[in-house]
Structure formats: structure tokens, C-alpha cells
Design an enzyme around this catalytic site. Structure first.
Site, PDB file in Angstrom:
ATOM      1  N   ARG A  41       0.850  -1.251  -0.098  1.00  0.00           N
ATOM      2  CA  ARG A  41       0.068  -0.152   0.004  1.00  0.00           C
ATOM      3  C   ARG A  41       1.006   1.277   0.118  1.00  0.00           C
ATOM      4  O   ARG A  41       0.358   2.206  -0.340  1.00  0.00           O
ATOM      5  CB  ARG A  41      -0.976  -0.117   1.309  1.00  0.00           C
ATOM      6  CG  ARG A  41      -2.398  -0.856   0.932  1.00  0.00           C
ATOM      7  CD  ARG A  41      -3.067  -1.016   2.141  1.00  0.00           C
ATOM      8  NE  ARG A  41      -4.515  -1.404   1.865  1.00  0.00           N
ATOM      9  CZ  ARG A  41      -5.073  -1.858   2.675  1.00  0.00           C
ATOM     10  NH1 ARG A  41      -5.000  -1.645   3.688  1.00  0.00           N
ATOM     11  NH2 ARG A  41      -6.511  -2.367   2.118  1.00  0.00           N
ATOM     12  N   LYS A 202     -17.376 -17.948   2.785  1.00  0.00           N
ATOM     13  CA  LYS A 202     -18.855 -18.095   3.106  1.00  0.00           C
ATOM     14  C   LYS A 202     -19.673 -17.383   2.068  1.00  0.00           C
ATOM     15  O   LYS A 202     -19.459 -16.476   1.296  1.00  0.00           O
ATOM     16  CB  LYS A 202     -19.406 -17.248   4.432  1.00  0.00           C
ATOM     17  CG  LYS A 202     -18.857 -17.945   5.672  1.00  0.00           C
ATOM     18  CD  LYS A 202     -19.521 -17.418   6.889  1.00  0.00           C
ATOM     19  CE  LYS A 202     -18.702 -17.505   8.241  1.00  0.00           C
ATOM     20  NZ  LYS A 202     -18.155 -16.184   8.570  1.00  0.00           N
ATOM     21  N   GLY A 358      -8.473  -8.364  -0.817  1.00  0.00           N
ATOM     22  CA  GLY A 358      -8.582  -9.565   0.292  1.00  0.00           C
ATOM     23  C   GLY A 358      -7.555 -10.965   0.361  1.00  0.00           C
ATOM     24  O   GLY A 358      -6.706 -10.378  -0.115  1.00  0.00           O
ATOM     25  N   GLY A 381     -12.448  -4.794   1.453  1.00  0.00           N
ATOM     26  CA  GLY A 381     -13.766  -4.517   1.657  1.00  0.00           C
ATOM     27  C   GLY A 381     -14.290  -3.477   0.538  1.00  0.00           C
ATOM     28  O   GLY A 381     -15.345  -3.520   0.068  1.00  0.00           O
TER      29      GLY A 381
HETATM   30  N1  ADP Z   1     -13.295 -25.230   1.945  1.00  0.00           N
HETATM   31  C1  ADP Z   1     -13.168 -24.242   2.867  1.00  0.00           C
HETATM   32  N2  ADP Z   1     -13.640 -24.561   4.176  1.00  0.00           N
HETATM   33  C2  ADP Z   1     -13.445 -23.473   5.113  1.00  0.00           C
HETATM   34  N3  ADP Z   1     -12.693 -22.247   4.817  1.00  0.00           N
HETATM   35  C3  ADP Z   1     -12.352 -22.132   3.561  1.00  0.00           C
HETATM   36  C4  ADP Z   1     -12.422 -22.873   2.530  1.00  0.00           C
HETATM   37  N4  ADP Z   1     -11.969 -22.224   1.489  1.00  0.00           N
HETATM   38  C5  ADP Z   1     -11.525 -21.210   1.486  1.00  0.00           C
HETATM   39  N5  ADP Z   1     -11.654 -21.088   3.186  1.00  0.00           N
HETATM   40  C6  ADP Z   1     -11.173 -19.737   3.831  1.00  0.00           C
HETATM   41  O1  ADP Z   1     -11.700 -18.682   3.328  1.00  0.00           O
HETATM   42  C7  ADP Z   1     -10.829 -17.580   3.628  1.00  0.00           C
HETATM   43  C8  ADP Z   1     -11.016 -16.430   2.636  1.00  0.00           C
HETATM   44  O2  ADP Z   1     -12.395 -16.050   2.832  1.00  0.00           O
HETATM   45  P1  ADP Z   1     -13.061 -14.473   2.540  1.00  0.00           P
HETATM   46  O3  ADP Z   1     -12.704 -13.802   3.527  1.00  0.00           O
HETATM   47  O4  ADP Z   1     -14.354 -14.631   2.135  1.00  0.00           O
HETATM   48  O5  ADP Z   1     -12.040 -14.264   1.164  1.00  0.00           O
HETATM   49  P2  ADP Z   1     -11.549 -13.049   0.551  1.00  0.00           P
HETATM   50  O6  ADP Z   1     -10.643 -12.408   1.626  1.00  0.00           O
HETATM   51  O7  ADP Z   1     -10.815 -13.275  -0.623  1.00  0.00           O
HETATM   52  O8  ADP Z   1     -12.623 -12.085   0.276  1.00  0.00           O
HETATM   53  C9  ADP Z   1      -9.497 -18.048   3.772  1.00  0.00           C
HETATM   54  O9  ADP Z   1      -9.011 -17.787   5.075  1.00  0.00           O
HETATM   55  C10 ADP Z   1      -9.775 -19.723   3.444  1.00  0.00           C
HETATM   56  O10 ADP Z   1      -9.029 -20.473   4.393  1.00  0.00           O
HETATM   57  O1  X15 Z   2      -7.543  -2.472   5.382  1.00  0.00           O
HETATM   58  C1  X15 Z   2      -8.496  -1.905   5.120  1.00  0.00           C
HETATM   59  O2  X15 Z   2      -9.592  -2.853   4.662  1.00  0.00           O
HETATM   60  P1  X15 Z   2      -9.488  -4.209   3.921  1.00  0.00           P
HETATM   61  O3  X15 Z   2      -8.942  -5.073   4.932  1.00  0.00           O
HETATM   62  O4  X15 Z   2     -11.073  -4.689   3.734  1.00  0.00           O
HETATM   63  O5  X15 Z   2      -8.729  -4.180   2.563  1.00  0.00           O
HETATM   64  C2  X15 Z   2      -8.501  -0.538   4.896  1.00  0.00           C
HETATM   65  O6  X15 Z   2      -7.575   0.144   5.206  1.00  0.00           O
HETATM   66  C3  X15 Z   2      -9.728  -0.030   5.634  1.00  0.00           C
HETATM   67  O7  X15 Z   2      -9.456  -0.261   6.946  1.00  0.00           O
HETATM   68  P2  X15 Z   2     -11.207  -0.521   7.805  1.00  0.00           P
HETATM   69  O8  X15 Z   2     -11.756  -1.515   7.397  1.00  0.00           O
HETATM   70  O9  X15 Z   2     -10.581  -0.520   9.443  1.00  0.00           O
HETATM   71  O10 X15 Z   2     -11.901   0.803   7.850  1.00  0.00           O
END
Ligand code: ADP
Ligand code: X15
Length: 401
Positions: A41, A202, A358, A381
Site C-alpha cells: 500500500r 462463506k 482480500g 472491503g
Molecule cells: N473449503 C473451505 N472451508 C473453510 N474455509 C475455507 C475453505 N476454502 C477457503 N476458505 C477460507 O476462506 C477464507 C477467505 O475467505 P474470504 O474472506 O471470504 O475471502 P476474501 O478475503 O478473498 O474475500 C480463507 O481464510 C480460506 O482459508
Molecule cells: O485494510 C483495509 O480494509 P481491507 O482489509 O478490507 O482491505 C482498509 O485500510 C480499511 O480499514 P477499515 O476496515 O479498518 O476501515
């Protein structure tokens, strides 16, 4: 949709001697010794700052770090000064606060081409409350506003939204523009065929994204923990896999929507199952229709990877959000790694590949392929909300182009 309009940019504005309030997202991970563990970042914020400095502006740089409750030394931005200075090739001046007399003095003393880094704006609760008086104080040291904090654009906070009421022009920085170009532009007008890969834990956290993408894509590939809710909805056994019982009907309706829109929906045909949720779990590959009792699916299987690869080979644009499995455990990272590898190859063949923030970004970085994609979002997010079609307050507040 409001987020789709074009925002004002720096353009040819006369910036010589101007004090520019730059809101960046410098929310980087720090270890216990306050060492930066991922500077993505910070690096992503550099082009805008450099441009301003080259034009002779004075940059007043602001960001949050973490989610502090009041002044908390471990959330200070001070540890970022050496890296920022190194990347900019100058000594960044650190302010002891983000508002107040000392900041005013330091801002007034800043030479053309100088950078003043303000202390964490979230040390004040007024930041997240988007308090107008606080926003006015932030604005008081500058002449104009540049928002480059894409990762925080989904927050209507004083430094991302409120401050624009007091500074004109208020425009987007280069990173913000690039994020919008890809996550709004490329998704709204994709080169076709257009595929989306959605994974993660999820269904509930990805409903909005799936629904929104179903209106645009030709191919939708699903993976990750969410697939077991789809299997269960179709009457298949899922063992101990992650299932959201209250989302079974929704899963059925998403399958119906895909059908009615003519979207090719690909669910994994085989899965890697484990006897427990652990890095050292026993594992085996089973057909998606035959997950044994007491086992849980933690990754997509090799047949699925092959089918997904064949489908992706036909595309011109791909967007990916969410890992295919529990990639944090080496044993269950193959599905996610395969997607990362293939997207890197497709990028080389002219396909537009967008990684929507993410954990998928973490997976691509872990695979060492970050520089091989067309675009990797710096916001988790924020990119999710944008892909869901939600307006981002930090973007809406900027001037129209
Ligand atoms: N089959 C599974 N069962 C449980 N958790 C899973 C599975 N596949 C992926 N995950 C978990 O999902 C998490 C990511 O989910 P999410 O936060 O929704 O994704 P992102 O951050 O990319 O949006 C990871 O920590 C991963 O370990
Ligand atoms: O790390 C951030 O968000 P992200 O983990 O969803 O990419 C941003 O800096 C926003 O932080 P916040 O979710 O505490 O408002």
C-alpha cells in the site's frame, strides 16, 4: 450507478507552491517490532505523491493505521517514515498529531516539494464519526484535496468524505483512478468472454458480489467453503464441511438465476477432503457427490482445476475474489495456486486479469505472481462493495470530471 461516473483528476492544475492534502491508505501490517511486513500500500501511494512533488506542491499526507481506540502508540504512523522517505527519495517530516497548532506550524514551514506525514487520523474518534469540525481542522492546513485511499473509500470518514466539504478541488489520485478503471470500467465494459471466479469461506459474505456479477459474466466459477452450501442445497452429502443452513434457498436461487441468464456456472466436480481443520490433517480426493461422513472439504480437486482451466482459457477478462480452498495450509493450497498460476499465464496472452482484493491478493502474493496480473486491488472491503455495485462515499464526495 453513482460510482460509475468519472471523477475529477489532477489534470493540468497549477500545483506550484500549493498545499495538497493527500488521503492515502497506508494501513500496512506491522509486526511486534513495528516492522512493516507488506509495503504494497505504501508503494501504491507513491506515484500520486511523486507527481505532486514534481509539480512543486507541498504534500500533507494523511492515513489511518489499524482500528485504534484513541491515541495508541502501536498504531502510530512513525514506523512508515523511513520506507516512505526511501521510496520518495527525500526526508518525510513526521507530525506529532494530525490537527492542531504544531501541525499548522509544520505545514506552514514545508518547502515546495516537501512531504509532511500526519499522525494516524483515527487517534481521534471524530474521524470515524465524520465530524464536520474535525474535518474542517484537517482541511485548514491545505489548499486542495486528493483522495488516493481506495482501500478506505467505502468509509464515510472525516478524512475520506467530510474534508471534501472544505477543500476545492477535491480529486482522485492515480491509484484511486486505476482501481476505478479496473473494478468499475473493465467490469462494466469487459472484453468478452468475461469470467468471474468467486471463492472464500462463506456464501453470505459474497451474495452481493455473485448477484451483481451474474448480470455481467459469461462464466461463473465457484470455489472455497461456500460450495458446500450449494451442494447441500442440491441434496448432496457434505460431511463436516462448512455449510450455511440458512442460505440453502439462496444457493438454489443463484443456480436458477445463472440458468435464466445463460451464465455457465461451474461448481467443483471433485474436492480435497480432510479429517480435521488443520495443516497436518489426513486428506483424500473424492467426487463432489460423495463426501464421506466425518470429512470436510478444504480445497477443489484436480478434475475441477482442469475443468476451470479449460473454461478460463476461452476468456478475455477474468475477475477473481476469494480463494478456492484453505490456502493458508500447504496441503489445501493447490486449487488457489492453480488459479493464480493460470491467471498469470492468461495475462501474458493479453487477457485482462483483475484480483479483487482480500485473501485472493494474499494468495497471489504468496505464489509470487503479484506483478503478473493486470490489476491487483489494494482494497478488500472497498473492492467487494464496488463489485456489488454499492456507491463508495470516498468517491462520491470527489468532484465530477
Ligand atoms: N473449503 C473451505 N472451508 C473453510 N474455509 C475455507 C475453505 N476454502 C477457503 N476458505 C477460507 O476462506 C477464507 C477467505 O475467505 P474470504 O474472506 O471470504 O475471502 P476474501 O478475503 O478473498 O474475500 C480463507 O481464510 C480460506 O482459508
Ligand atoms: O485494510 C483495509 O480494509 P481491507 O482489509 O478490507 O482491505 C482498509 O485500510 C480499511 O480499514 P477499515 O476496515 O479498518 O476501515
Amino acid at each position: 450507478m453513482a460510482t460509475k461516473r468519472s471523477v475529477g483528476t489532477l489534470g493540468e492544475a497549477d500545483l506550484k507552491g500549493k498545499k495538497v492534502f493527500v488521503r492515502a491508505d497506508l494501513n500496512v501490517p506491522l509486526d511486534d517490532a513495528q516492522k512493516i511486513t507488506d509495503d504494497t500500500r505504501i508503494r501504491a501511494s507513491i506515484p500520486t505523491i511523486k507527481y505532486l512533488l514534481e509539480k512543486g506542491a507541498k504534500v500533507i499526507l494523511a492515513s489511518h493505521l489499524g482500528r485504534p481506540k484513541g491515541v495508541t502508540p502501536k498504531f502510530s504512523l512513525k514506523p512508515l517514515v523511513p520506507r516512505l522517505s526511501e521510496l520518495l527519495g527525500l526526508e518525510v517530516v513526521m507530525a506529532p498529531d494530525c490537527i492542531g497548532e504544531e501541525v499548522e506550524k509544520l505545514a506552514a514551514a514545508l518547502p515546495d516539494g516537501g512531504v509532511l506525514l500526519l499522525e494516524n487520523v483515527r487517534f481521534y474518534k471524530e474521524e470515524e464519526k465524520n465530524d464536520p469540525e474535525f474535518a474542517k481542522k484537517l482541511a485548514s492546513v491545505a489548499d486542495l484535496y486528493v483522495n488516493d485511499a481506495f482501500g478506505t473509500a467505502h468509509r464515510a470518514h472525516a478524512s475520506t468524505e467530510g474534508v471534501t466539504k472544505f477543500l476545492r478541488p477535491s480529486v482522485a489520485g492515480f491509484l484511486m483512478q486505476k482501481e476505478l478503471d479496473y473494478l468499475v470500467g473493465a467490469v462494466a465494459n469487459p472484453k468478452k468472454p468475461f469470467a468471474a471466479i468467486v471463492g472464500g469461506s462463506k456464501v453470505s459474505s459474497k451474495i452481493g458480489v455473485i448477484e451483481s456479477l451474474l448480470a455481467k459474466v459469461d462464466i461463473l466459477i465457484l470455489g472455497g467453503g461456500m460450495i458446500f452450501t450449494f451442494y447441500k442445497a442440491q441434496g448432496l452429502p457434505v460431511g463436516k464441511s462448512l455449510v450455511e443452513e440458512d442460505k440453502l434457498e439462496l444457493a438454489t436461487s443463484l443456480i436458477e438465476t445463472a440458468k435464466s441468464k445463460g451464465v455457465k456456472l461451474l461448481l467443483p466436480t471433485d474436492v480435497v477432503v480432510a479429517d480435521k481443520f488443520a495443516a497436518d490433517a489426513e486428506s483424500k480426493i473424492v467426487p463432489a457427490t460423495a463426501i464421506p461422513d466425518g470429512w470436510m472439504g478444504l480445497d477443489v480437486g484436480p478434475d475441477s482445476i482442469k475443468t476451470f482451466a479449460e473454461a478460463l482459457d476461452t476468456t478475455k477478462t477474468v475477475i477473481w475474489n476469494g480463494p478456492m480452498g484453505v490456502f493458508e495450509f500447504e496441503k489445501f493450497a493447490a486449487g488457489t495456486d492453480a488459479i493464480a498460476k493460470q491467471l498469470a499465464e492468461l495475462t501474458g496472452k493479453g487477457v485482462t486479469t483483475i484480483i479483487g482484493g482480500g485473501d485472493s491478493v494474499a494468495a497471489v502474493e504468496k505464489a509470487g505472481l503479484a506483478d503478473k496480473m493486470s490489476h491487483i486491488s489494494t482494497g478488500g472491503g472497498a473492492s467487494l462493495e464496488l463489485l456489488e455495485g454499492k456507491p463508495l462515499p470516498g468517491v462520491l464526495a470527489l468532484d465530477e470530471a
